[in-house]
Motif scaffolding. Structure first.
Motif, PDB file in Angstrom:
ATOM      1  N   UNK A 119       0.775  -1.239   0.000  1.00  0.00           N
ATOM      2  CA  UNK A 119       0.000   0.000   0.000  1.00  0.00           C
ATOM      3  C   UNK A 119       0.810   1.296   0.000  1.00  0.00           C
ATOM      4  N   UNK A 120       2.019   1.312   0.531  1.00  0.00           N
ATOM      5  CA  UNK A 120       2.758   2.565   0.626  1.00  0.00           C
ATOM      6  C   UNK A 120       3.626   2.795  -0.603  1.00  0.00           C
ATOM      7  N   UNK A 121       3.704   4.041  -0.989  1.00  0.00           N
ATOM      8  CA  UNK A 121       4.465   4.427  -2.169  1.00  0.00           C
ATOM      9  C   UNK A 121       3.560   4.555  -3.374  1.00  0.00           C
ATOM     10  N   UNK A 122       3.965   5.401  -4.305  1.00  0.00           N
ATOM     11  CA  UNK A 122       3.193   5.679  -5.514  1.00  0.00           C
ATOM     12  C   UNK A 122       3.281   4.508  -6.490  1.00  0.00           C
ATOM     13  N   UNK A 167       3.969   2.679  -9.695  1.00  0.00           N
ATOM     14  CA  UNK A 167       4.905   2.963 -10.790  1.00  0.00           C
ATOM     15  C   UNK A 167       4.697   2.055 -11.995  1.00  0.00           C
ATOM     16  N   UNK A 168       4.396   0.771 -11.706  1.00  0.00           N
ATOM     17  CA  UNK A 168       4.337  -0.204 -12.786  1.00  0.00           C
ATOM     18  C   UNK A 168       3.147  -1.139 -12.609  1.00  0.00           C
ATOM     19  N   UNK A 169       2.686  -1.680 -13.707  1.00  0.00           N
ATOM     20  CA  UNK A 169       1.648  -2.703 -13.665  1.00  0.00           C
ATOM     21  C   UNK A 169       2.121  -3.864 -12.795  1.00  0.00           C
ATOM     22  N   UNK A 170       1.246  -4.314 -11.904  1.00  0.00           N
ATOM     23  CA  UNK A 170       1.563  -5.461 -11.063  1.00  0.00           C
ATOM     24  C   UNK A 170       2.312  -5.148  -9.785  1.00  0.00           C
ATOM     25  N   UNK A 171       2.611  -3.865  -9.498  1.00  0.00           N
ATOM     26  CA  UNK A 171       3.371  -3.574  -8.274  1.00  0.00           C
ATOM     27  C   UNK A 171       2.497  -3.533  -7.024  1.00  0.00           C
ATOM     28  N   UNK A 172       1.181  -3.722  -7.188  1.00  0.00           N
ATOM     29  CA  UNK A 172       0.231  -3.822  -6.068  1.00  0.00           C
ATOM     30  C   UNK A 172       0.125  -2.535  -5.252  1.00  0.00           C
ATOM     31  N   UNK A 173       0.553  -1.406  -5.822  1.00  0.00           N
ATOM     32  CA  UNK A 173       0.487  -0.122  -5.121  1.00  0.00           C
ATOM     33  C   UNK A 173      -0.702   0.689  -5.613  1.00  0.00           C
ATOM     34  N   UNK A 174      -1.143   1.588  -4.757  1.00  0.00           N
ATOM     35  CA  UNK A 174      -2.204   2.532  -5.096  1.00  0.00           C
ATOM     36  C   UNK A 174      -1.530   3.844  -5.493  1.00  0.00           C
ATOM     37  N   UNK A 175      -1.939   4.459  -6.610  1.00  0.00           N
ATOM     38  CA  UNK A 175      -1.281   5.694  -7.036  1.00  0.00           C
ATOM     39  C   UNK A 175      -1.422   6.807  -6.000  1.00  0.00           C
ATOM     40  N   UNK A 176      -0.541   7.782  -6.077  1.00  0.00           N
ATOM     41  CA  UNK A 176      -0.601   8.982  -5.255  1.00  0.00           C
ATOM     42  C   UNK A 176      -0.576  10.179  -6.183  1.00  0.00           C
ATOM     43  N   UNK A 177      -1.344  11.192  -5.858  1.00  0.00           N
ATOM     44  CA  UNK A 177      -1.417  12.395  -6.673  1.00  0.00           C
ATOM     45  C   UNK A 177      -2.858  12.798  -6.886  1.00  0.00           C
ATOM     46  N   UNK A 178      -3.058  13.680  -7.848  1.00  0.00           N
ATOM     47  CA  UNK A 178      -4.403  14.177  -8.145  1.00  0.00           C
ATOM     48  C   UNK A 178      -4.872  13.578  -9.467  1.00  0.00           C
ATOM     49  N   UNK A 179      -5.995  12.918  -9.413  1.00  0.00           N
ATOM     50  CA  UNK A 179      -6.617  12.270 -10.568  1.00  0.00           C
ATOM     51  C   UNK A 179      -8.096  12.659 -10.577  1.00  0.00           C
ATOM     52  N   UNK A 180      -8.902  11.996 -11.376  1.00  0.00           N
ATOM     53  CA  UNK A 180     -10.353  12.208 -11.364  1.00  0.00           C
ATOM     54  C   UNK A 180     -11.052  10.854 -11.368  1.00  0.00           C
ATOM     55  N   UNK A 181     -12.301  10.876 -10.934  1.00  0.00           N
ATOM     56  CA  UNK A 181     -13.171   9.717 -11.111  1.00  0.00           C
ATOM     57  C   UNK A 181     -13.684   9.859 -12.537  1.00  0.00           C
ATOM     58  N   UNK A 240     -20.164  12.198  -8.586  1.00  0.00           N
ATOM     59  CA  UNK A 240     -20.386  12.182 -10.041  1.00  0.00           C
ATOM     60  C   UNK A 240     -19.068  11.948 -10.791  1.00  0.00           C
ATOM     61  N   UNK A 241     -19.171  11.460 -12.023  1.00  0.00           N
ATOM     62  CA  UNK A 241     -17.993  11.340 -12.872  1.00  0.00           C
ATOM     63  C   UNK A 241     -17.372  12.726 -13.018  1.00  0.00           C
ATOM     64  N   UNK A 242     -16.042  12.764 -13.087  1.00  0.00           N
ATOM     65  CA  UNK A 242     -15.321  14.024 -13.210  1.00  0.00           C
ATOM     66  C   UNK A 242     -14.872  14.596 -11.875  1.00  0.00           C
ATOM     67  N   UNK A 243     -15.237  13.957 -10.773  1.00  0.00           N
ATOM     68  CA  UNK A 243     -14.849  14.455  -9.449  1.00  0.00           C
ATOM     69  C   UNK A 243     -13.345  14.267  -9.248  1.00  0.00           C
ATOM     70  N   UNK A 244     -12.620  15.317  -8.857  1.00  0.00           N
ATOM     71  CA  UNK A 244     -11.200  15.160  -8.569  1.00  0.00           C
ATOM     72  C   UNK A 244     -10.990  14.312  -7.321  1.00  0.00           C
ATOM     73  N   UNK A 245      -9.919  13.531  -7.333  1.00  0.00           N
ATOM     74  CA  UNK A 245      -9.535  12.712  -6.183  1.00  0.00           C
ATOM     75  C   UNK A 245      -8.049  12.906  -5.943  1.00  0.00           C
ATOM     76  N   UNK A 246      -7.714  13.266  -4.716  1.00  0.00           N
ATOM     77  CA  UNK A 246      -6.330  13.442  -4.306  1.00  0.00           C
ATOM     78  C   UNK A 246      -5.966  12.271  -3.407  1.00  0.00           C
ATOM     79  N   UNK A 247      -4.949  11.538  -3.794  1.00  0.00           N
ATOM     80  CA  UNK A 247      -4.509  10.378  -3.011  1.00  0.00           C
ATOM     81  C   UNK A 247      -3.153  10.725  -2.414  1.00  0.00           C
ATOM     82  N   UNK A 248      -3.112  10.717  -1.074  1.00  0.00           N
ATOM     83  CA  UNK A 248      -1.916  11.102  -0.331  1.00  0.00           C
ATOM     84  C   UNK A 248      -1.287   9.904   0.349  1.00  0.00           C
ATOM     85  N   UNK A 249      -0.010  10.025   0.690  1.00  0.00           N
ATOM     86  CA  UNK A 249       0.683   8.975   1.461  1.00  0.00           C
ATOM     87  C   UNK A 249       0.053   8.731   2.772  1.00  0.00           C
TER      88      UNK A 249
END
Length: 188
Positions: A85-88, A90-104, A179-188
């Motif tokens: 779970x910890x860390x951004x 980086x690659x397919x299959x690394x079992x990590x959850x991204x960190x940063x700002x994305x959208x639904x 709703x679709x388009x909602x920003x999501x910020x994923x933090x450490x």
């Protein structure tokens, strides 16, 4: 153009921070939210009648907070991630959850997991990083419930492949708030 739209969005959402410049330059470094004042999900409590316009996932606190107009409207505690779970991510299959700002960016009511909300990972930066190493950044990162058809208690521990897992009841409420388009910020 995408960066300008992101900056404009961050300036618009900066009402929660002390200055718009802080929000644009370092949205992930804001102080932790005082989570005790946010209404938790409770099965017997009806969902608020407002829609979320921003989500924050705090991985270290295992907390997802839905906001509307800069005010927290619901908190989901004890959320689950991938096996690493910890860390951004980086690659397919690394079992990590991204960190940063994305959208639904879309939803899937018929996924392999109860009600999936897709997160817009990977962005161009994520793709470029993985490409430097000749690898795929992966994708199909969702907020979702338990496996479809599973009738037992919520699965324990971190069991996804990098997604964010809630109980089925929690994802049903979040599904109705976001709703679709909602920003999501994923933090450490």
């Amino acid at each position: 153009m995408e960066r300008a739209a992101t900056l404009l969005l961050l300036v618009t959402l900066a009402g929660c921070s002390s200055s718009a410049t802080e929000a644009v330059l370092a949205p992930v470094s804001e102080p932790r939210v005082a989570a005790r004042s946010i209404p938790d999900y409770q099965p017997s409590r009806p969902a608020p009648r407002v829609l979320a316009d921003y989500l924050i996932v705090d991985k270290s606190e295992r907390l997802l907070i839905a906001y509307s107009n800069g005010q927290p409207i619901r908190a989901y505690r004890g959320i689950q991630f991938g096996d690493a779970p910890m860390g951004h991510k980086r690659f397919e299959g690394d079992e990590r959850t991204p960190e940063g700002i994305y959208t639904i960016d879309t939803r899937n009511p018929r996924s392999s997991f109860h009600l999936s909300l897709r997160i817009s990972y990977p962005n161009r930066r994520d793709q470029a990083f993985a490409a430097q190493y000749g690898r795929s950044a992966g994708g199909d990162i969702f907020i979702h419930g338990q496996p479809t058809g599973y009738r037992g208690p919520p699965l324990q521990g971190d069991w996804t492949d990098g997604c964010i897992a809630l109980t089925n009841e929690e994802i049903e409420e979040l599904w109705s708030l976001v709703p679709d388009g909602t920003p999501i910020e994923i933090r450490r």
